[in-house]
Design a protein around this motif. Structure first.
Motif, PDB file in Angstrom:
ATOM      1  N   VAL A  30       0.832  -1.206   0.000  1.00  0.00           N
ATOM      2  CA  VAL A  30       0.000   0.000   0.000  1.00  0.00           C
ATOM      3  C   VAL A  30       0.868   1.258   0.000  1.00  0.00           C
ATOM      4  N   HIS A  31       1.935   1.255   0.804  1.00  0.00           N
ATOM      5  CA  HIS A  31       2.824   2.420   0.846  1.00  0.00           C
ATOM      6  C   HIS A  31       3.540   2.632  -0.488  1.00  0.00           C
ATOM      7  N   VAL A  32       4.021   1.552  -1.082  1.00  0.00           N
ATOM      8  CA  VAL A  32       4.699   1.669  -2.379  1.00  0.00           C
ATOM      9  C   VAL A  32       3.732   2.172  -3.442  1.00  0.00           C
ATOM     10  N   ALA A  33       2.507   1.660  -3.434  1.00  0.00           N
ATOM     11  CA  ALA A  33       1.510   2.112  -4.406  1.00  0.00           C
ATOM     12  C   ALA A  33       1.209   3.594  -4.242  1.00  0.00           C
ATOM     13  N   LEU A  34       1.130   4.067  -3.001  1.00  0.00           N
ATOM     14  CA  LEU A  34       0.880   5.484  -2.763  1.00  0.00           C
ATOM     15  C   LEU A  34       2.020   6.347  -3.296  1.00  0.00           C
ATOM     16  N   VAL A  35       3.260   5.920  -3.065  1.00  0.00           N
ATOM     17  CA  VAL A  35       4.409   6.692  -3.549  1.00  0.00           C
ATOM     18  C   VAL A  35       4.440   6.725  -5.074  1.00  0.00           C
ATOM     19  N   LEU A  36       4.154   5.591  -5.699  1.00  0.00           N
ATOM     20  CA  LEU A  36       4.140   5.551  -7.162  1.00  0.00           C
ATOM     21  C   LEU A  36       3.028   6.435  -7.734  1.00  0.00           C
ATOM     22  N   ALA A  37       1.844   6.372  -7.128  1.00  0.00           N
ATOM     23  CA  ALA A  37       0.748   7.221  -7.584  1.00  0.00           C
ATOM     24  C   ALA A  37       1.098   8.693  -7.409  1.00  0.00           C
ATOM     25  N   TRP A  38       1.751   9.021  -6.313  1.00  0.00           N
ATOM     26  CA  TRP A  38       2.203  10.394  -6.057  1.00  0.00           C
ATOM     27  C   TRP A  38       3.203  10.841  -7.132  1.00  0.00           C
ATOM     28  N   GLN A  39       4.183   9.987  -7.419  1.00  0.00           N
ATOM     29  CA  GLN A  39       5.211  10.334  -8.393  1.00  0.00           C
ATOM     30  C   GLN A  39       4.615  10.575  -9.782  1.00  0.00           C
ATOM     31  N   PHE A  40       3.828   9.627 -10.261  1.00  0.00           N
ATOM     32  CA  PHE A  40       3.276   9.751 -11.607  1.00  0.00           C
ATOM     33  C   PHE A  40       2.196  10.833 -11.669  1.00  0.00           C
ATOM     34  N   VAL A  42       2.129  13.687  -9.978  1.00  0.00           N
ATOM     35  CA  VAL A  42       2.792  14.996 -10.060  1.00  0.00           C
ATOM     36  C   VAL A  42       3.385  15.217 -11.442  1.00  0.00           C
ATOM     37  N   ARG A  43       4.009  14.202 -12.007  1.00  0.00           N
ATOM     38  CA  ARG A  43       4.627  14.349 -13.329  1.00  0.00           C
ATOM     39  C   ARG A  43       3.578  14.559 -14.410  1.00  0.00           C
ATOM     40  N   MET A  44       2.469  13.867 -14.312  1.00  0.00           N
ATOM     41  CA  MET A  44       1.441  13.974 -15.345  1.00  0.00           C
ATOM     42  C   MET A  44       0.712  15.312 -15.292  1.00  0.00           C
ATOM     43  N   THR A  45       0.528  15.846 -14.106  1.00  0.00           N
ATOM     44  CA  THR A  45      -0.180  17.122 -13.957  1.00  0.00           C
ATOM     45  C   THR A  45       0.747  18.325 -14.017  1.00  0.00           C
ATOM     46  N   PRO A  48       3.904  22.470  -9.966  1.00  0.00           N
ATOM     47  CA  PRO A  48       5.188  23.054  -9.558  1.00  0.00           C
ATOM     48  C   PRO A  48       5.666  22.455  -8.243  1.00  0.00           C
ATOM     49  N   ALA A  49       6.976  22.424  -8.070  1.00  0.00           N
ATOM     50  CA  ALA A  49       7.556  21.766  -6.903  1.00  0.00           C
ATOM     51  C   ALA A  49       7.183  22.464  -5.605  1.00  0.00           C
ATOM     52  N   PHE A  50       6.956  23.783  -5.647  1.00  0.00           N
ATOM     53  CA  PHE A  50       6.621  24.470  -4.399  1.00  0.00           C
ATOM     54  C   PHE A  50       5.193  24.178  -3.940  1.00  0.00           C
ATOM     55  N   VAL A  51       4.366  23.603  -4.837  1.00  0.00           N
ATOM     56  CA  VAL A  51       3.007  23.202  -4.461  1.00  0.00           C
ATOM     57  C   VAL A  51       3.007  21.765  -3.964  1.00  0.00           C
ATOM     58  N   LEU A  52       3.499  20.858  -4.773  1.00  0.00           N
ATOM     59  CA  LEU A  52       3.593  19.446  -4.393  1.00  0.00           C
ATOM     60  C   LEU A  52       4.756  18.819  -5.142  1.00  0.00           C
ATOM     61  N   PRO A  53       5.873  18.622  -4.480  1.00  0.00           N
ATOM     62  CA  PRO A  53       7.027  18.014  -5.151  1.00  0.00           C
ATOM     63  C   PRO A  53       6.850  16.511  -5.323  1.00  0.00           C
ATOM     64  N   ALA A  54       7.493  15.974  -6.339  1.00  0.00           N
ATOM     65  CA  ALA A  54       7.501  14.526  -6.539  1.00  0.00           C
ATOM     66  C   ALA A  54       8.423  13.873  -5.521  1.00  0.00           C
ATOM     67  N   PRO A  55       8.186  12.590  -5.201  1.00  0.00           N
ATOM     68  CA  PRO A  55       9.072  11.896  -4.254  1.00  0.00           C
ATOM     69  C   PRO A  55      10.542  11.943  -4.648  1.00  0.00           C
TER      70      PRO A  55
END
Length: 267
Positions: A30-40, A42-45, A48-55
């Motif tokens: 579950v934790h790995v899935a959350l990090v992957l969803a967070w990473q992709f 942020v990249r897809m949308t 900006p890093a000051f709003v929500l940076p990627a892992p």
């Protein structure tokens, strides 16, 4: 036909071991899935890093020496563990004293309840005026948050001990220390660890409050410094390290509970 002598019997620990392994695999998954969803996400949308940076942007801050991650992490860890250890020692000791003296309990315990109701953030500036800045002050704030849960649960555990056992030790001229060591402590361990687990969750908050109010070192202090420049990745990294410290402390308490408390007695 009789079973062959070399036939192995199924182990009762096998299913339990597989269930624990599956539980931990699900937690990690579950934790790995959350990090992957967070990473992709942020990249897809293209946020900006000051709003929500990627892992990956958050992890990249670890390579920058200007943040002094090691020194700040060490300071926060000392504050968390030091204040927590003091709370456990004094909480258990005072609960033991209260269990020995009903008069002292009636006189002092209500005062401690009242003091515990005072917001610790409001006490922060006063503590700094009295004791100045530094690690010791933040340890004291951490102690103030962790102390009461340990005291309350330990006192309840000591009162749950069978009175007949205590009377037996008294009739045998046993000392109070022997009564505590052989009767009260084993019976109250599940309650003590319950309080320790609650205090472990509060310990990180205590150190953060102290560093937010006034400090010149620590992870929370670093968060305030980088906030002015909207360095959100560094703020996230500080939060993640604080979270890791808290989780490590909580897991250490769980490990001690597994070691010293029987499974059927765990709260």
């Amino acid at each position: 036909m009789a079973d062959a002598p070399n036939q192995t019997q199924p182990s009762a620990d096998g299913p339990a071991w597989r269930a624990n392994l599956g539980r931990w695999a699900a937690i990690v998954g579950v934790h790995v899935a959350l990090v992957l969803a967070w990473q992709f996400g942020v990249r897809m949308t293209s946020l900006p890093a000051f709003v929500l940076p990627a892992p990956t942007d958050i992890l990249a801050t670890l390579s920058k020496t200007s943040y002094a991650w090691w020194d700040n992490t060490l300071v926060s860890t000392i504050e968390i563990l030091g204040g927590y250890a003091l709370a456990v020692v004094f909480g258990v000791a005072l609960a033991l004293v209260f269990s020995w003296s009903r008069i002292l309990t009636l006189a002092v315990f209500p005062l401690l309840v009242t003091l515990n109701m005072i917001p610790k953030v409001a006490l922060g500036p006063l503590v700094i005026v009295w004791f100045s800045y530094g690690i010791r002050t933040n340890m004291l704030i951490t102690f103030s948050l962790c102390f009461f849960p340990v005291l309350l649960t330990t006192l309840r555990g000591l009162r749950e001990v069978e009175p007949d056992l205590l009377d037996l030790v008294k009739s045998l001229k046993g000392s109070r220390w022997k009564m505590f060591r052989y009767i009260q402590l084993p019976g109250s361990l599940p309650y003590i660890f319950s309080g320790m687990k609650v205090a472990a969750i509060l310990a990180v908050a205590g150190a953060v409050v102290g560093e937010f109010i006034a400090s010149d070192r620590g992870l929370a202090y670093l968060m305030i410094q980088v906030q002015a420049s909207l360095d959100t990745p560094a703020m996230f990294m500080a939060v993640l390290i604080l979270t890791f410290i808290g989780v490590a402390l909580y897991l250490a308490v769980l490990g001690l509970e597994l070691l010293f408390v029987p499974r059927d007695a765990r709260k």
